[in-house]
Design a protein around this motif. Structure first.
Motif, short mmCIF file in Angstrom:
data_model
loop_
_atom_site.label_atom_id
_atom_site.label_comp_id
_atom_site.label_asym_id
_atom_site.label_seq_id
_atom_site.Cartn_x
_atom_site.Cartn_y
_atom_site.Cartn_z
N ILE A 313 68.91 69.70 17.11
CA ILE A 313 68.90 68.88 18.31
C ILE A 313 67.46 68.76 18.81
N THR A 314 67.03 67.55 19.10
CA THR A 314 65.66 67.29 19.55
C THR A 314 65.62 67.19 21.07
N PRO A 315 64.46 67.42 21.67
CA PRO A 315 64.35 67.25 23.13
C PRO A 315 64.72 65.84 23.59
N ARG A 316 64.40 64.84 22.80
CA ARG A 316 64.74 63.48 23.23
C ARG A 316 66.25 63.28 23.27
N HIS A 317 66.97 63.88 22.33
CA HIS A 317 68.44 63.81 22.37
C HIS A 317 68.97 64.49 23.63
N ILE A 318 68.40 65.64 23.98
CA ILE A 318 68.81 66.33 25.21
C ILE A 318 68.53 65.45 26.42
N TYR A 319 67.35 64.84 26.44
CA TYR A 319 66.98 63.99 27.57
C TYR A 319 67.98 62.84 27.76
N ARG A 320 68.38 62.23 26.67
CA ARG A 320 69.32 61.11 26.78
C ARG A 320 70.67 61.57 27.33
N GLU A 321 71.13 62.73 26.90
CA GLU A 321 72.41 63.23 27.40
C GLU A 321 72.29 63.63 28.88
N ILE A 322 71.14 64.16 29.27
CA ILE A 322 70.94 64.49 30.68
C ILE A 322 70.96 63.23 31.52
N VAL A 323 70.28 62.18 31.07
CA VAL A 323 70.25 60.92 31.81
C VAL A 323 71.65 60.32 31.91
N ALA A 324 72.40 60.34 30.80
CA ALA A 324 73.75 59.79 30.83
C ALA A 324 74.64 60.57 31.80
N HIS A 325 74.47 61.89 31.85
CA HIS A 325 75.28 62.70 32.76
C HIS A 325 74.92 62.40 34.22
N ILE A 326 73.62 62.27 34.50
CA ILE A 326 73.20 62.00 35.88
C ILE A 326 73.67 60.61 36.32
N GLN A 327 73.56 59.63 35.44
CA GLN A 327 73.98 58.27 35.80
C GLN A 327 75.48 58.17 36.01
N ALA A 328 76.24 59.10 35.42
CA ALA A 328 77.69 59.08 35.60
C ALA A 328 78.12 59.69 36.93
N LEU A 381 74.62 74.60 29.66
CA LEU A 381 75.92 75.10 30.09
C LEU A 381 77.05 74.25 29.52
N ARG A 382 76.86 72.95 29.52
CA ARG A 382 77.89 72.08 28.96
C ARG A 382 77.98 72.25 27.44
N GLU A 383 76.86 72.50 26.80
CA GLU A 383 76.88 72.71 25.35
C GLU A 383 77.59 74.01 24.99
N ARG A 384 77.40 75.06 25.79
CA ARG A 384 78.05 76.33 25.51
C ARG A 384 79.57 76.20 25.55
N ALA A 385 80.05 75.30 26.38
CA ALA A 385 81.50 75.11 26.48
C ALA A 385 82.09 74.54 25.20
N LYS A 386 81.28 73.98 24.32
CA LYS A 386 81.78 73.43 23.07
C LYS A 386 82.14 74.52 22.06
N GLY A 387 81.66 75.75 22.28
CA GLY A 387 82.04 76.88 21.43
C GLY A 387 81.30 76.99 20.12
N PHE A 388 80.13 76.37 20.00
CA PHE A 388 79.39 76.43 18.75
C PHE A 388 78.47 77.65 18.66
N MET A 420 74.31 82.73 32.23
CA MET A 420 74.54 81.28 32.20
C MET A 420 75.91 80.99 32.78
N ILE A 421 75.98 81.01 34.10
CA ILE A 421 77.23 80.79 34.82
C ILE A 421 77.03 79.57 35.71
N ALA A 422 77.97 78.66 35.64
CA ALA A 422 77.86 77.44 36.43
C ALA A 422 77.98 77.77 37.91
N ASN A 423 77.13 77.15 38.69
CA ASN A 423 77.20 77.31 40.14
C ASN A 423 78.41 76.55 40.67
#
Length: 491
Positions: A313-328, A381-388, A420-423
């Motif tokens: 996973i590249t930082p740019r891929h992380i950035y895109r997922e962060i942006v998509a989550h914020i825009q949602a 935190l969201r990635e950890r929930a995937k169980g990988f 790593m516990i969600a607030n």
């Protein structure tokens, strides 16, 4: 004459030459000395042989004597064979041509990925990087004699993932940003779009006068920036605001010329921008801001880095997922704007935000990096929930204090507990029950009657349940029941 009467004549003495006698005496002395020396040599050889057998120190003719303290020798070799980048015993060494400095292969890979175009040690012009096999042989001998000097298994595994043992080429230097538009004189020079016949297909409606052509009508530096112009947030050169090549970041309100450095002097659409300084996982390793996102918990950061490396996973891929989550989210980027994350990112004066609650569409590289750091921890935190992740990581007990734990910097505590516990999101009040909640928050005048015991409903004399109202601060902590359900509402 009878035989008995015969007496032999006495033998005359032989004359002795003094020089010959002296010479003979010297010869005898030399022979005795030679004999004694030979015996001494034999004795010395025997003693030396006996000493070798006793100490069991192998020695061959022509070799230098090996120190008896092998640990001291191993320590000296380990110091001489340190990598010039990580300052540890070099692992899978490579040599840089033509300066002949050596480094760990993985360190050299990270150097190249981070934009290195020369030798990391001397900064000299370099062309190629090749495996240093003779030095590898020396390392193998050293590690057989001193295995404790070897790098840890985790370090070797990470290094092997970065460097495959092949030759590399150092890239050519990147295009340097143009020099800032520094005016040695008292006048402002024209921007690229002010020049007549410029190659950009557009000219300023009111171009800046060239002081070399007409100094009487030139713009003075002390008068500030000329109208319709600003300074680029990347190359800091003068730009024309109405020019088609000019873009503006909706977060920091800084403009970019789009001319100075391609791909950098631009505010691009949010989802397609590159976060500044985060091209690969190696950039995350060297960024102190990443560790600050995890409250300096190095264990959690290393777990994330291992996960990114394993999943590619590249930082740019992380950035895109962060942006998509914020825009949602309902408020999108408004919470980030209210936190003032994008204030004073550039050394240049920023423009005024016409509407702080307006949607955002363009972003610069620096602001994209702020968005990346803002959402990195929640993304993981969201990635950890995937169980990988590995079972040993997921099986750790949660820390009671979670992300607010003050012991996260303690490695033993960080390895034992998961932080790593969600607030918990703040409770949203129900608008329909606003009058009831307001009544619950309003304290009544203090009375002399004792405070009733905690209860939800108390029947009156007729048997009709009536709500119990508490006086003082206790009322603020008592849940208020909905009129038609038993679901408690947060005050």
């Amino acid at each position: 004459m009878a035989e008995s009467d015969f007496t032999p004549a006495p033998t005359p003495p032989i004359p002795v030459d003094p020089q010959a006698s002296s010479s003979r005496s010297q010869q005898l002395t030399l022979k005795r000395s030679a004999s004694a020396s030979f015996n001494d040599v034999l004795d010395e050889s025997v003693s030396r042989k006996r000493m070798k057998e006793e100490h069991k120190v192998p020695e061959q003719a022509g070799e230098a004597a090996v120190p008896a303290d092998d640990s001291a020798l191993a320590e000296q070799l380990a110091q001489e064979l340190q990598c010039g980048c990580c300052s540890e015993l070099v692992y899978r060494p490579v040599i840089v041509a033509p300066c002949q400095h050596f480094f760990c292969g993985s360190c050299c890979v990270l150097w190249i990925r981070n934009g290195g175009t020369n030798c990391p040690a001397c900064r000299g012009s370099s062309t190629s990087v090749t495996p240093f096999r003779p030095l590898q042989s020396v390392l193998d001998v050293l590690l057989r004699a001193a295995p404790h000097k070897a790098r840890t298994e985790r370090e070797r595994q990470q290094a092997d993932e970065l460097y495959a043992g092949t030759s590399m080429r150092l890239p050519t230097p990147r295009e340097a940003s143009p020099e800032p538009d520094i005016n040695p004189s008292d006048f402002v020079r024209p921007c690229p779009n002010c020049i007549l016949g410029n190659p950009y297909g557009w000219r300023c409606p009111v171009p800046i006068v060239d002081p070399n052509v007409d100094p009487d009508h030139a713009w003075l530096v002390e008068d500030g920036t000329p109208p319709g112009h600003a300074l680029c947030g990347n190359c800091e050169n003068l730009l024309a605001l109405p020019a088609p090549s000019t873009t503006k970041c909706d977060f920091c309100q800084v403009s970019f010329c789009g001319i100075g450095v391609q791909g950098r002097c631009i505010a691009a659409p949010i989802i397609s921008q590159h976060p500044h300084g985060f091209s690969d996982v190696g950039d995350l390793i060297q960024s102190s801001s990443v560790y600050e996102c995890f409250n300096s918990n190095t264990v959690e950061v290393e777990i994330m880095l291992d996960y990114l490396t394993t999943q590619r996973i590249t930082p740019r891929h992380i950035y895109r997922e962060i942006v998509a989550h914020i825009q949602a989210q309902p408020r999108a980027f408004l919470p980030l704007m209210q936190l003032e994350l994008f204030v004073d990112i550039h050394p240049l004066p920023a423009g005024t935000d016409p509407d702080p609650e307006a949607p955002r569409s363009k972003i610069c590289r620096q602001c994209a990096a702020e968005v990346f750091l803002y959402g990195l921890r929640d993304w993981f935190l969201r990635e950890r929930a995937k169980g990988f992740l590995e079972e040993s990581v997921l099986a750790r007990k949660d820390c009671a204090d979670g992300a607010e734990c003050s012991q996260q910097r303690d490695l033993e505590h960080a390895r034992e507990f998961n932080h790593m516990i969600a607030n918990a999101p703040p409770a949203q009040p129900n608008i329909d029950d606003a009058p009831a909640q307001e009544a619950a928050r309003t304290p009544l005048p203090a009375s002399d009657s004792p405070t009733p015991s905690l209860g939800l409903n108390t029947p009156d004399e007729a048997g009709t349940p009536v709500p119990v109202i508490y006086s003082g601060d206790l009322a603020a902590n008592v849940p208020v029941l909905h009129e038609t359900s038993d679901v408690p509402m947060q005050p």
